[in-house]
Design an enzyme around this catalytic site. Structure first.
Site, short mmCIF file in Angstrom:
data_model
loop_
_atom_site.label_atom_id
_atom_site.label_comp_id
_atom_site.label_asym_id
_atom_site.label_seq_id
_atom_site.Cartn_x
_atom_site.Cartn_y
_atom_site.Cartn_z
N GLU A 318 0.68 -1.58 -0.13
CA GLU A 318 0.19 -0.16 0.17
C GLU A 318 0.97 0.85 0.01
O GLU A 318 0.71 1.94 1.55
CB GLU A 318 -0.93 -0.15 1.26
N PRO A 319 2.04 1.71 -1.12
CA PRO A 319 2.07 2.72 -0.79
C PRO A 319 1.79 3.71 -0.67
O PRO A 319 0.26 4.26 -2.09
CB PRO A 319 3.69 2.78 -2.48
N TYR A 361 5.69 16.20 13.52
CA TYR A 361 6.44 15.60 13.69
C TYR A 361 8.24 15.98 13.05
O TYR A 361 8.88 14.60 12.52
CB TYR A 361 5.97 14.37 13.13
N CYS A 388 -0.39 32.55 13.46
CA CYS A 388 0.32 32.94 14.65
C CYS A 388 0.07 31.78 15.39
O CYS A 388 -0.41 31.15 16.24
CB CYS A 388 -1.10 33.71 15.30
#
Length: 461
Positions: A318-319, A361, A388
């Site tokens: 599942e790329p 991340y 902001c």
């Protein structure tokens, strides 16, 4: 021995000629354009063309921020997967990026599709994608997700928890059977960041092999006459750049297949190894070698099954990122340049609302000045967004010409995956458009979200 799984894909079409790699990409993959779409070519005044269209022209025509998607790059990567995984099901992971055009391209190239919601499923099917070639995922599928999947005739549903078994079985119409996979946790740590590692027992996905949860769920599914268990599924994480974790997963899943056969006399015909295939976001960064992955997985699967006395199950992968990511470029205009102590902040007209990944991340990108030749030496700057939020940083400590100024155009490669799909409405700035390029032509795939769009959803005081 292999077993039939998802229905045969339509014959792949080849409406485009795959362009040659960019001239500025070195043989070792470390040149300045190595991570850009392979159609990228340098033009005068330090402009770049992608898909035969100058980026400055795209910025002027469609505005910024904007996502540019190279259709030929998408198709090239789909074909590379089919070559690397012959006699397997290659399912494009829709969560990376989905729009009607992407559904159409993936279907034309002969891939299946994996989706995570009723929304993704409906968009695919209403675009003409065969539902029997779609797999539905999700650790917490809503009742609407399951109803939609059953109504549209989705090919496979991946069961992620024991509580889902009875709910799904009860929703299947009398006299029908729904094919399912069980998502198992093989206990393998892999992935580019702790927040995108999903193969260990300390996260929310799947059922553990180690504590017996997976085998317990399998037993329960086998006792449901309206559910047809056809195989196992696992997903180790994202941004994995080495083959070894996948080989370990094969061995552990084949071990589970052997236990299922021993305890229940059942031979499951399918094995889905998920995706998570890593790409390089900056020149010189490692990317998973897909051809090597295909060869090594086939050998490991064949050998492990022979040792266990099992037939070789039909393989699926599942790329998502590895197909869409390197095909995309994000375009921004510089709004301001600010010197604060020893730091130079280059603020652009987008930010974490169109790319939250650096904040989530720590992904690092390689932005580039587009359309203006500068004699100034590169200096380290931090490219920040307009929002902001102190964490609204797109790229930290990256080299840009020392004379970068407001109005300059900045291009960020490898922006095709998890940008628009994760975009938000923060500060109500509106999500950018998606523009496809191919053969010197550009066309709008997804229009810019306007203030009127936002206001129309706000219906009362």
């Amino acid at each position: 021995m292999t077993h039939s799984t998802l229905p045969d894909a339509p014959a792949a079409t080849a409406p485009h000629t795959v362009p040659a790699p960019a001239a500025a990409a070195a043989p070792d993959g470390t040149g300045p354009l190595a991570i850009w779409p392979r159609s990228t070519t340098p033009l005068a005044h330090d402009d770049l063309a992608v898909g035969g269209v100058p980026l400055t022209e795209l910025a002027d025509r469609f505005g910024t921020p904007a996502y540019v998607l190279d259709e030929d790059e998408v198709r090239h990567r789909c074909r590379a997967y089919l070559r690397a995984f012959p006699e397997a099901d290659v399912l494009y992971a829709a969560k990376a990026f989905l729009c009607r055009a992407m559904v159409h391209w993936v279907q034309e190239e002969g891939l299946g599709l994996d989706v995570c919601s009723a929304g993704e499923l409906e968009l695919a099917v209403t675009t003409g994608f065969a539902p029997e070639r779609i797999v539905l995922h999700g650790n917490a599928k809503s009742p609407d997700d399951l109803r939609t999947a059953l109504r549209l005739g989705v090919g496979r549903i991946v069961i992620d928890s024991t509580s889902e078994i009875a709910r799904l079985a009860a929703a299947v119409p009398a006299g029908a059977r729904q094919k399912v996979l069980i998502r198992v946790v093989p206990g393998i740590a892999a992935g580019g960041h702790a927040k995108i590692r999903t193969g260990t027992d300390d996260q929310k996905f799947g059922l553990s092999i180690a504590d017996g949860s997976a085998l317990h769920a399998i037993t329960r599914v086998l006792g449901q006459p309206r559910l047809e268990l056809v195989g196992l599924h696992c997903h180790l994480g994202s941004q994995i750049t080495t083959v070894k974790p996948y080989l370990s997963a094969v061995r552990r899943l084949v071990g589970l297949l052997a236990r299922i056969h021993e305890q229940h006399g059942v031979t499951l015909p399918e094995l889905d190894l998920g995706g998570g295939h890593g790409v390089g976001y900056r020149p010189g960064e490692p990317a998973l070698d897909i051809a090597c992955l295909g060869t090594r997985i086939r050998a490991e699967l064949t050998g492990s099954c022979a040792a266990a006395g099992l037939p070789v199950p039909r393989l699926a992968v599942e790329p998502g990122r590895a197909i869409a990511g390197p095909a995309g470029v994000a375009l921004y205009r510089v709004l301001s340049v600010k010197q604060t102590g020893s730091h130079t902040f280059v603020a652009v007209d987008g930010g974490m609302s169109d790319n939250p990944r650096p904040a989530l991340y720590g992904v690092r990108y390689a932005p580039r000045l587009i359309g203006r030749r500068s004699a100034a030496a590169p200096e380290p700057v931090t490219v920040v967004g307009r929002h902001c939020e102190a964490g609204d940083v797109l790229a930290s400590d990256v080299p840009l010409p020392g004379d970068v100024r407001p109005g300059d155009l900045i291009g960020v490669p490898v922006a095709g995956a998890y940008h628009l799909s994760m975009a938000s409405g923060y500060n109500l700035v509106g999500r950018p458009p998606v523009v496809a390029v191919t053969d010197g032509q550009a066309r709008l795939l997804v229009r810019r979200e306007s203030l009127a769009d936002i206001q129309e959803r706000d219906i009362g005081l």
